[in-house]
Design an enzyme around this catalytic site. Structure first.
Site, PDB file in Angstrom:
ATOM      1  N   LYS A  36     106.831  -4.927 -42.886  1.00  0.00           N
ATOM      2  CA  LYS A  36     107.962  -4.526 -42.035  1.00  0.00           C
ATOM      3  C   LYS A  36     108.471  -5.637 -41.127  1.00  0.00           C
ATOM      4  O   LYS A  36     109.678  -5.738 -40.894  1.00  0.00           O
ATOM      5  CB  LYS A  36     107.603  -3.293 -41.199  1.00  0.00           C
ATOM      6  CG  LYS A  36     106.561  -3.528 -40.123  1.00  0.00           C
ATOM      7  CD  LYS A  36     106.348  -2.267 -39.292  1.00  0.00           C
ATOM      8  CE  LYS A  36     105.354  -2.521 -38.174  1.00  0.00           C
ATOM      9  NZ  LYS A  36     105.172  -1.318 -37.326  1.00  0.00           N
ATOM     10  N   ARG A 131     100.785   8.510 -30.398  1.00  0.00           N
ATOM     11  CA  ARG A 131     101.989   8.254 -31.171  1.00  0.00           C
ATOM     12  C   ARG A 131     101.986   9.306 -32.272  1.00  0.00           C
ATOM     13  O   ARG A 131     101.943  10.487 -31.973  1.00  0.00           O
ATOM     14  CB  ARG A 131     102.037   6.816 -31.691  1.00  0.00           C
ATOM     15  CG  ARG A 131     103.480   6.367 -32.007  1.00  0.00           C
ATOM     16  CD  ARG A 131     103.561   4.939 -32.518  1.00  0.00           C
ATOM     17  NE  ARG A 131     103.051   4.810 -33.879  1.00  0.00           N
ATOM     18  CZ  ARG A 131     103.093   3.681 -34.585  1.00  0.00           C
ATOM     19  NH1 ARG A 131     103.594   2.587 -34.063  1.00  0.00           N
ATOM     20  NH2 ARG A 131     102.610   3.655 -35.809  1.00  0.00           N
TER      21      ARG A 131
END
Length: 352
Positions: A36, A131
């Site tokens: 990413k 998260r």
């Protein structure tokens, strides 16, 4: 070469990837190489595969589609829970995804059935960093429902730590994740193939543990690209830390006062930093700004200091002689800097 630019040493990145794969193999931990930060760049994908990576991962379907169009055929994992608006794209390009919502997995199942494909899922569990992740006491419920769905294959469970609040992977939470896996296997009389323990922040725990329990997968990006573990940014023995550099060009160089004059307000970014009077200074401006890179992710060469940054300019001071117009300044860059610089269309990317 055009400026500003990133100079990326692909050979060193490949060597880092091969090193980590080799180091984790005796622990029976597989490496998922995360692309990413390089936006799924096909050059990086091929380097990782050549280095021994058997599965890649990314958080953006656009990056994954880019790799697929470039002919990358190895399995790819989507490491951010899928968006309902992108389900078909996910199913056609990703072999496996990390999930937390049963409604999303149900939608994946329906779409997969319509497309005539099968999709693998890993259920993410919350271990304290707050998260993504299912609360542990809801894990039985979501696994039960997932197993009942057509065209969906439950591959395992996983966790992510250190990204939001910096909660460290350690013996306690990794042992708990392994226990959850065993409990689920006992409850459902099944075998989970994957216990995905986390990311580059897990390396300190992995390399210092006598027993990594059942954790058999880590999703690594920062450690591959910068040769460091992600918690304390310590160099991994034998790894390269000088894989990426950012080069910017001087467009102004003057002696100027260090104190501004006139009525002062906050700047364009809502900031009003304290200023120390240092007299006249050798100030230079670079053709590089916050639209190109997060200045906090740049490490200045010796003798130069970043003083401030606006959208299109970075102001630096030199301790010695003034810089020349057109002079190239070479910065080291960290993960934060690379993440932003790769995203900017104004920063050219060169692989060596």
């Amino acid at each position: 070469m055009s400026n500003p630019r990133l100079q990326i040493d692909g050979n060193k990145i490949a060597e880092n990837a091969a090193l980590l794969i080799k180091m984790l193999k005796p622990l029976a931990i597989d490496v998922v190489a995360v692309t990413k930060v390089f936006m799924g760049h096909p050059v990086i994908a091929r380097l990782l595969i050549d280095a021994g990576a058997t599965i890649l991962a990314d958080s953006r379907i656009e990056n994954i589609e880019k790799m697929r169009r470039a002919g990358i055929t190895v399995p790819i994992m989507l490491i951010r829970p899928p968006m309902l608006s992108q389900l078909e794209r996910v199913l056609l390009n990703c072999n496996i995804s990390l999930n937390t919502e049963i409604s999303t997995i149900q939608a994946l199942s329906a779409s997969a059935k319509n497309l005539g494909v099968f999709h693998q899922v890993i259920i993410m569990v919350e271990l304290g960093d707050l998260r993504e992740g299912v609360m542990p006491d809801h894990l039985i419920e979501i696994i039960k429902e997932t197993r009942s769905l057509s065209n969906i294959r439950l591959q395992g469970i996983g966790a992510n730590l250190a990204c939001r609040y910096g909660i460290a992977p350690d013996h306690h939470n990794m042992t708990y994740l392994a226990k959850l896996a065993s409990d689920m296997e006992t409850h459902f009389k099944l075998k989970l193939d994957i216990i995905s323990g986390g990311n580059s922040a897990n390396l300190l725990w992995a390399f210092s543990s006598d027993n990594v329990e059942r954790i058999n997968q880590l999703r690594l990006g920062e450690s591959i690209y910068f040769g460091v573990e992600a918690l304390n940014k310590r160099r991994i023995s034998g790894a390269h830390t000088d894989t990426v550099k950012l080069i910017a060009e001087v467009i102004e160089s003057n002696q100027k006062p260090s104190i501004p004059w006139g009525k002062r307000h906050k700047n364009a970014f809502g900031e009003q930093d304290d200023i120390i009077d240092r007299g006249d200074v050798a100030q230079a401006i670079l053709a590089l700004g916050r639209q190109d890179v997060d200045p906090h992710g740049l490490i200045s060469p010796e003798g130069l200091t970043i003083i401030s940054a606006s959208s299109d300019h970075i102001v630096i001071e030199s301790n010695n002689m003034p810089l020349e117009i057109g002079q190239e300044i070479e910065f080291k860059i960290d993960y934060v800097g690379l993440l932003s610089a790769m995203t900017s269309p104004f920063v050219k990317k060169y692989f060596t």
